[in-house]
Each structure stands twice: as C-alpha cells, then as structure tokens.
Design an enzyme around this catalytic site. Structure first.
Site, short mmCIF file in Angstrom:
data_model
loop_
_atom_site.label_atom_id
_atom_site.label_comp_id
_atom_site.label_asym_id
_atom_site.label_seq_id
_atom_site.Cartn_x
_atom_site.Cartn_y
_atom_site.Cartn_z
N ASP A 1 -36.19 46.81 -34.47
CA ASP A 1 -37.23 47.75 -34.04
C ASP A 1 -38.36 47.85 -35.08
O ASP A 1 -38.25 47.34 -36.20
CB ASP A 1 -36.62 49.13 -33.80
N ASP B 1 -40.08 51.20 -23.50
CA ASP B 1 -38.71 51.31 -22.99
C ASP B 1 -38.68 51.53 -21.48
O ASP B 1 -39.53 52.22 -20.91
CB ASP B 1 -38.00 52.49 -23.66
#
Length: 267
Positions: A22, A77
């Site tokens: 990430d 997301d």
C-alpha cells in the site's frame, strides 16, 4: 519506509508468496521511486514473490509500473454494492468497471490491471449480480481474489467462484483485457480475444429491466472483421446455444444479468 530490504528478507524467510504494498502515509514520496525500491529489495531477497502495487490508481501506475510490479490497483477500493460511491472514496462494482474500461492497452501477461478483490458472496449483491461481477472480472483478465468467507458460503456463491468455464476466460494465455465493443446505454457488449482464434463475448445488462436480446453477430465489429463462423457456448449454462453465428442470438437477460459465451471457429 527505509526498511524495505530488511522487510523483503523477512518476507522471503517466512515463505511469503504475495506482497500487496500500500501507499498509505507515504510522506509525499514519488510512487514510482518507492515501488522501485521495494522491487529491488524483493529481487535481492531471492524468493519469487508476486508484487502487487496498491496506490489506488492515483498516479496512473499503468503508465509506469510495468517491470516494477506484476499487477497494480487501477482504482480506489471496491465496496460491496452494485452501484454507488462511499464518502471515503470506495466504488461500487459497475463503477469500478467504468474506471478500468479504457485501460485494456496496458494489460497483459506479467503486468495486470487490478480492479480489486471480488465481493461475490458478501451479501451486498444478489446471485445474478454476483454472477455478473465474476463474469466481468474474468472478461477483464483481472486477478481473481475471493473476498468472502470461504468456510461459510452458499451453494450459489460456490458455483460462481468455481465455474471452470468462466475462469478459463480469465486465464487465457493471451491475457488480453476485454474492451467495450458495443454500447447501447445500460446494455453493453464486451469482447475479449482468446487464443486459437476464439472469442469471449459478454452481453452485460446494467439496466433495471430485462434485455430481450435479438442481436446479429455481424453487428459486433471484431467478429465482422474476423469474417468467420463460430459455434456459441454458454459459459454459465454449460451448453452450446448455437452451432453457428449465421443466425441472430436470441436470449432473455435478466436485470443486472449477463449472457457470457465462448465463440469457437467452425471448421
């Protein structure tokens, strides 16, 4: 940050096969530079590890990440719903499709657009919508990562996630991402070139009413250009719908449903 080589060695020693890296709290670091450092660290660690870049498409990784990561998140997301957007930036399933629609030139073996994990079986969509979700991820040649509880799933969910005919479309050796070939508002026809002169075609009904399909195959530009005749195999019903594309395809597609077929040249 600053411990990439140490971390990579730890991952290698403990048998990690897949690293999703990430970009949270990145302190303004250049994304290409940051991911290149970790790529080099993983190489030095000496274990084959799939490297998943996850900066949510914020710096267009499809333009720079080939050769750095094996796949990259192309969007924010996913959220467990057919359509919509969360206040924190998450996207519904069809919104994700819209975001990756034009990224097919960047996709291929070893460098994949990642539209995020599957929400199949998580309850935010019904069985027909879950089937469409899985179909489109396979058309997009997306990495298939189940996001549901594998120990506790319905029969419908298991049938969707284990459909080998549909998975084979995702896993075709050419690794080509489907593109939107024919757009008729909320009724879309997606086309994916396969190996051995075959094609996958997905009639995707995004509308809130049934699609009483009666369609001439020659109206799909790619098939018209190919100039061949094909047998038509329904990948969800597991049966041949027609032995020839000389006649129209006639089918009733439910609200938010798909007709997904494999076309094989007729000799």
């Amino acid at each position: 940050m600053g411990h990439e080589y140490q971390d990579a060695l730890f991952y290698a020693r403990t048998g990690v096969d897949y690293l999703k890296y990430d970009f949270c709290n990145n302190c303004g670091t250049n994304s290409k530079t940051a991911y290149t450092i970790m790529r080099e660290a993983l190489k030095t660690a000496g274990r084959p590890i799939v490297f998943s870049i996850c900066e949510w498409g914020s710096t267009k990784p499809w333009e720079w990440a080939q050769g750095i990561g094996h796949l990259w998140r192309a969007t924010g997301d996913i959220i467990n719903t057919w359509d919509g957007r969360a206040d924190w930036g998450g996207h519904g399933m069809v919104n994700i499709i819209d975001l990756v629609q034009d990224l097919y030139p960047y996709n291929g073996p070893g460098h994949w657009n990642d539209p995020d994990m599957l929400e199949v079986g998580n309850g935010g969509m019904n069985a027909i919508e879950d089937q469409s979700h899985f179909s489109m991820w396979c058309m997009l040649a997306a990495p298939l990562m189940a996001g549901n509880d594998l120990n506790n799933m319905s029969a419908d969910t298991k049938l969707i996630l284990t459909n080998k005919d549909v998975i084979a479309i995702d896993q075709d050796p050419l690794g080509i991402q489907a593109h939107l070939s024919v757009a008729m508002g909320d009724r879309q026809i997606w086309v994916k070139q396969l190996s051995n002169d075959e094609w996958a075609v997905c009639f995707f009904n995004r509308s809130d009413s049934a699609w009483n399909l009666n369609f001439n195959w020659k109206d799909i530009p790619e098939l018209r250009t190919a100039g061949k005749n094909y047998s038509v195999y329904d990948l969800w019903q597991h049966k041949t719908l027609a032995k020839s594309t000389a006649k129209n395809v006639v089918y009733n597609i439910p609200t938010h449903g798909v007709l997904m077929v494999r076309l094989t040249p007729v000799k």
